[in-house]
Design a protein around this motif. Structure first.
Motif, mmCIF file in Angstrom:
data_model
loop_
_atom_site.group_PDB
_atom_site.id
_atom_site.type_symbol
_atom_site.label_atom_id
_atom_site.label_comp_id
_atom_site.label_asym_id
_atom_site.label_seq_id
_atom_site.Cartn_x
_atom_site.Cartn_y
_atom_site.Cartn_z
ATOM 1 N N TRP A 162 12.688 -11.177 -5.298
ATOM 2 C CA TRP A 162 12.275 -12.289 -4.448
ATOM 3 C C TRP A 162 13.155 -12.418 -3.210
ATOM 4 O O TRP A 162 13.031 -13.392 -2.473
ATOM 5 C CB TRP A 162 12.297 -13.599 -5.246
ATOM 6 C CG TRP A 162 11.432 -13.565 -6.449
ATOM 7 C CD1 TRP A 162 11.832 -13.495 -7.748
ATOM 8 C CD2 TRP A 162 9.998 -13.558 -6.480
ATOM 9 N NE1 TRP A 162 10.749 -13.444 -8.585
ATOM 10 C CE2 TRP A 162 9.609 -13.491 -7.835
ATOM 11 C CE3 TRP A 162 9.015 -13.599 -5.485
ATOM 12 C CZ2 TRP A 162 8.276 -13.466 -8.224
ATOM 13 C CZ3 TRP A 162 7.675 -13.586 -5.879
ATOM 14 C CH2 TRP A 162 7.312 -13.515 -7.225
ATOM 15 N N TYR A 166 19.024 -16.350 0.230
ATOM 16 C CA TYR A 166 17.985 -15.334 0.311
ATOM 17 C C TYR A 166 18.060 -14.604 1.650
ATOM 18 O O TYR A 166 18.564 -15.142 2.646
ATOM 19 C CB TYR A 166 16.599 -15.971 0.191
ATOM 20 C CG TYR A 166 16.310 -16.593 -1.162
ATOM 21 C CD1 TYR A 166 15.459 -15.962 -2.061
ATOM 22 C CD2 TYR A 166 16.865 -17.815 -1.523
ATOM 23 C CE1 TYR A 166 15.170 -16.529 -3.292
ATOM 24 C CE2 TYR A 166 16.594 -18.390 -2.759
ATOM 25 C CZ TYR A 166 15.749 -17.741 -3.640
ATOM 26 O OH TYR A 166 15.472 -18.296 -4.867
ATOM 27 N N GLY A 168 9.568 -16.965 -4.029
ATOM 28 C CA GLY A 168 10.749 -16.999 -4.884
ATOM 29 C C GLY A 168 11.454 -18.338 -4.838
ATOM 30 O O GLY A 168 11.894 -18.862 -5.882
#
Length: 348
Positions: free
Chosen positions: A292, A301, A325
């Motif tokens: 993700w 991220y 995600g």
């Protein structure tokens, strides 16, 4: 202190796509970017340039960003351009400055979409006035349609020189020659990734189309260049290059544009202490991510070319995957629902 479910750093293809996806899941989103308008490097100033003749010259690849920018503007994310992020601390707090005012923002998740940067490739004389990167010349073409008054020399390899030369030809510019530094036998080294290349056949066809444009314009291509020097007193006056057969040539020049590929911008992930690994395929470091796009720091991220060079389309897909995600981790989507929504991306 302001608080958001997610703070997205960067408003390029990945950042805009992530913001759209996050808002579709009902999450509050703040998008910050150093540039005055969305688009990132690849679609820089696309909202203003797309409707103009310059937009037409830059081609379909560039114009594709206008629709995404429009959808981003209307998705409901808070967007703050001309904002510089200078610190991210655990829990997570994002420190930023805009219009001379500093603040910290609380973020449930931080999505870094820092994009790519041109690979540093110094050579003798590279700091002389008259020597630039291809990327910087393309920015000038996009933002103000600056076309060099004299024929330019281009040294390097990769898709960006091809695209820029094709765009420059369309805009009426002149190219003195292309010093192609692609090593001989490159196709043999690419064989392990032939499957991925065929899956991206559209990109291959685009490259071939640019090559045909360049050839039709009569651009001189010098293959097998192994070394180059920029010569001059106060500015560039000549270029000296060596070919694979050992022959040395010297030509007059007033502008030299260099490019040896791009690498992920990993300054922020390195500063955060995220794990990185060496990519033998792209010969660079890239952050270690799960499916993700999450780093080994939960809540951080990475999407887009900052996760590994893939181009604008791949950046958009990575942005959408990161959004799924984050939504899953925030409890807005079940694992099964996230996987179902992510399935179409695996086919592209």
């Amino acid at each position: 202190m302001r608080s958001f479910n997610a703070v997205v750093v960067g408003a390029g293809p990945a950042g805009m796509s992530a913001a759209i996806g996050l808002r579709a899941q009902g999450l509050s989103v703040l998008v910050v970017d150093e540039q005055p308008t969305p688009g990132g490097q690849i679609w820089r100033a696309v909202e203003a340039v797309a409707p103009t003749t310059t937009g037409a010259l830059l081609g379909k690849e560039y114009l594709a960003g206008a629709d995404l920018a429009s959808r981003f503007r209307s998705c409901g994310a808070s967007y703050e351009p001309e904002t510089r992020v200078w610190q991210v601390e655990p829990e997570w707090k994002v420190y930023m400055t805009r219009s001379g005012q500093a603040e910290s923002v609380a973020a449930g998740h931080v999505i870094l979409t820092m994009g790519a940067q041109e690979r540093p490739a110094p050579f003798p004389g590279w700091t002389l006035p008259g020597v630039m990167t291809v990327g910087s010349a393309q920015i000038l073409l996009k933002t103000s349609r600056q076309i060099p008054s004299e024929p330019v020399w281009v040294v390097g390899s990769g898709p960006l020189p091809l695209l820029y030369m094709a765009q420059l030809v369309r805009a009426g510019g002149k190219i003195a020659g292309w010093l192609d530094t692609s090593p001989a036998g490159g196709w043999r080294r690419a064989l392990p990734w032939i499957g991925a290349a065929m899956a991206s056949s559209k990109d291959l066809l685009k490259g071939l189309a640019w090559m045909r444009e360049i050839q039709a314009a009569g651009v001189k291509r010098v293959r097998g260049v192994t070394a180059v020097r920029a010569l001059g007193q106060d500015r560039l006056q000549e270029i000296e290059y060596i070919q694979a057969n050992g022959k040395t040539m010297r030509v007059p020049a007033s502008l030299l544009l260099s490019h040896e590929g791009v690498v992920p911008s990993i300054h922020m992930t390195q500063a955060l202490g995220c794990a990185h690994e060496w990519s033998s395929q792209q010969a660079c470091l890239a952050p270690v991510l799960d499916e993700w796009g999450q780093t080994d720091k939960p809540g951080i991220y990475v999407a887009g070319d900052g996760a590994g060079i893939g181009g604008a389309y791949a950046a958009c897909v990575r942005g959408e995957l990161v959004a799924l995600g984050v939504a899953q981790r925030a409890g807005r989507l079940s694992g099964e629902a996230a996987s179902v929504q992510a399935a179409p991306f695996a086919k592209n």
